[in-house]
Design a protein around this motif. Structure first.
Motif, PDB file in Angstrom:
ATOM      1  N   ASP A   1       1.253  -2.967   7.543  1.00 40.63           N
ATOM      2  CA  ASP A   1       2.481  -2.883   8.308  1.00 40.63           C
ATOM      3  C   ASP A   1       3.673  -3.041   7.382  1.00 40.63           C
ATOM      4  O   ASP A   1       3.612  -3.614   6.323  1.00 40.63           O
ATOM      5  CB  ASP A   1       2.536  -3.975   9.376  1.00 40.63           C
TER       6      ASP A   1
ATOM      7  N   GLN B   1      -0.436  -0.869  16.677  1.00 44.37           N
ATOM      8  CA  GLN B   1      -0.941  -2.151  16.185  1.00 44.37           C
ATOM      9  C   GLN B   1      -2.196  -2.595  16.920  1.00 44.37           C
ATOM     10  O   GLN B   1      -3.198  -2.963  16.300  1.00 44.37           O
ATOM     11  CB  GLN B   1       0.141  -3.236  16.302  1.00 44.37           C
TER      12      GLN B   1
ATOM     13  N   ARG C   1       4.076   7.418  13.283  1.00 46.17           N
ATOM     14  CA  ARG C   1       4.105   6.126  12.584  1.00 46.17           C
ATOM     15  C   ARG C   1       2.737   5.444  12.651  1.00 46.17           C
ATOM     16  O   ARG C   1       2.262   4.868  11.664  1.00 46.17           O
ATOM     17  CB  ARG C   1       5.177   5.235  13.218  1.00 46.17           C
TER      18      ARG C   1
ATOM     19  N   LEU D   1       0.412   4.225   9.421  1.00 44.25           N
ATOM     20  CA  LEU D   1      -0.066   2.855   9.223  1.00 44.25           C
ATOM     21  C   LEU D   1      -1.585   2.797   9.161  1.00 44.25           C
ATOM     22  O   LEU D   1      -2.166   2.037   8.371  1.00 44.25           O
ATOM     23  CB  LEU D   1       0.460   1.956  10.335  1.00 44.25           C
TER      24      LEU D   1
ATOM     25  N   GLU E   1      -4.020   1.545   5.987  1.00 42.61           N
ATOM     26  CA  GLU E   1      -5.086   0.548   6.129  1.00 42.61           C
ATOM     27  C   GLU E   1      -6.467   1.147   5.877  1.00 42.61           C
ATOM     28  O   GLU E   1      -7.473   0.428   5.930  1.00 42.61           O
ATOM     29  CB  GLU E   1      -5.031  -0.072   7.526  1.00 42.61           C
TER      30      GLU E   1
END
Length: 276
Positions: free
Chosen positions: A8, A50, A76, A80, A84
């Motif tokens: 993040d 998230q 977005r 992310l 990861e």
């Protein structure tokens, strides 16, 4: 200090950081959903992903799909996830109310404030139910009534009410109505729990003001004001932010419902899957 997951970072300019705002609620949702290694997870209204990414990290033998109507947020989320190096997560720009999901595919549905904006909630939850397996859980967080949201009432006092829109973040605030909607959509075992956590708006008042200005609830009222009125309104907003500043940043009280239900079907619930 804002808690962030691996990969993040600050959102692009002009994008409100919902992950920072809702960090306390993300923890509560994580505890409630209890993702298992074999779960196939659907995240509804995933935003920047998230909750989807966290679910994918736990579903090591399964996968997670996040859907959202915002192309900017989906882009977005993909960025992310790539940072990861998650191989079992994907994101689609889609409206969960009408999207043709595969039937009886997912073992778990989740949502962090992503289900309040449906134009027809019964139709939307029916469509979501079709893609869940019989007995699969649906766990979501939604806002309680506006009057229970210090962030909403304080910003409104500073800037004035935003013009009415078809988008209502408090549309699922009535537990009895939620129960009726989910039951009509084919869900059972509906449990609704009161959850109260503060929400975060930034490390200091100026940052908090800049963040809030990206939201419609602030942007729309400001556009109706002339330059002097807008400056005065922003001064009032900065004062509000200063009044809510602690050693850990700017925080406002809030209250939500944690709603857990199961899709009707013959599959027997697993012991301990609900947390209340």
């Amino acid at each position: 200090m804002v808690d962030r997951g691996k990969g993040d970072g600050p959102p692009p300019n002009g994008m409100f950081d919902y992950d920072a705002e809702l960090r306390r609620y993300q923890r509560r949702l994580r505890e409630a959903v209890d993702v298992r290694a074999d779960d196939l997870v659907l995240d509804i209204g995933c935003g920047t992903g998230q909750a989807t990414r966290e679910a994918a990290g736990l579903a090591t033998r399964g996968s997670a799909l996040g859907v959202d109507t915002s192309p900017v947020m989906v882009a977005r989320a993909r960025t992310l996830a790539a940072a990861e190096d998650l191989r079992n997560v994907r994101f689609e720009q889609a409206d969960a109310q009408v999207h043709p999901f595969p039937p009886e595919h997912f073992t778990l549905g989740i949502s962090r404030f992503g289900t309040m904006f449906f134009t027809d909630p019964v139709e939307a939850f029916t469509n979501i139910g079709r893609t869940l397996r019989p007995g699969a859980r649906l766990v979501q967080l939604v806002w309680q009534d506006r009057n229970h949201q210090e962030w909403a009432t304080a910003i409104q006092r500073a800037l004035g009410p935003a013009p009415a829109t078809a988008v209502d973040p408090f549309s699922l605030a009535d537990p009895a109505a939620v129960d009726r909607v989910l039951t009509a959509a084919g869900f059972t075992d509906v449990h609704i729990t009161d959850v109260r956590e503060p929400v975060y708006y930034g490390p200091d008042p100026d940052t908090a003001v800049d963040a809030v200005r990206t939201l419609r609830m602030a942007g729309d009222p400001l556009t109706r004001l002339d330059a002097d009125e807008a400056a005065q309104a922003l001064d009032r907003l900065r004062t509000v932010m200063a009044e809510h500043t602690t050693t850990d940043g700017v925080w406002f009280d809030s209250r939500t419902w944690l709603i857990a239900a199961r899709r009707q079907g013959s599959a027997a619930p697993e012991a301990g899957r609900f947390r209340r």
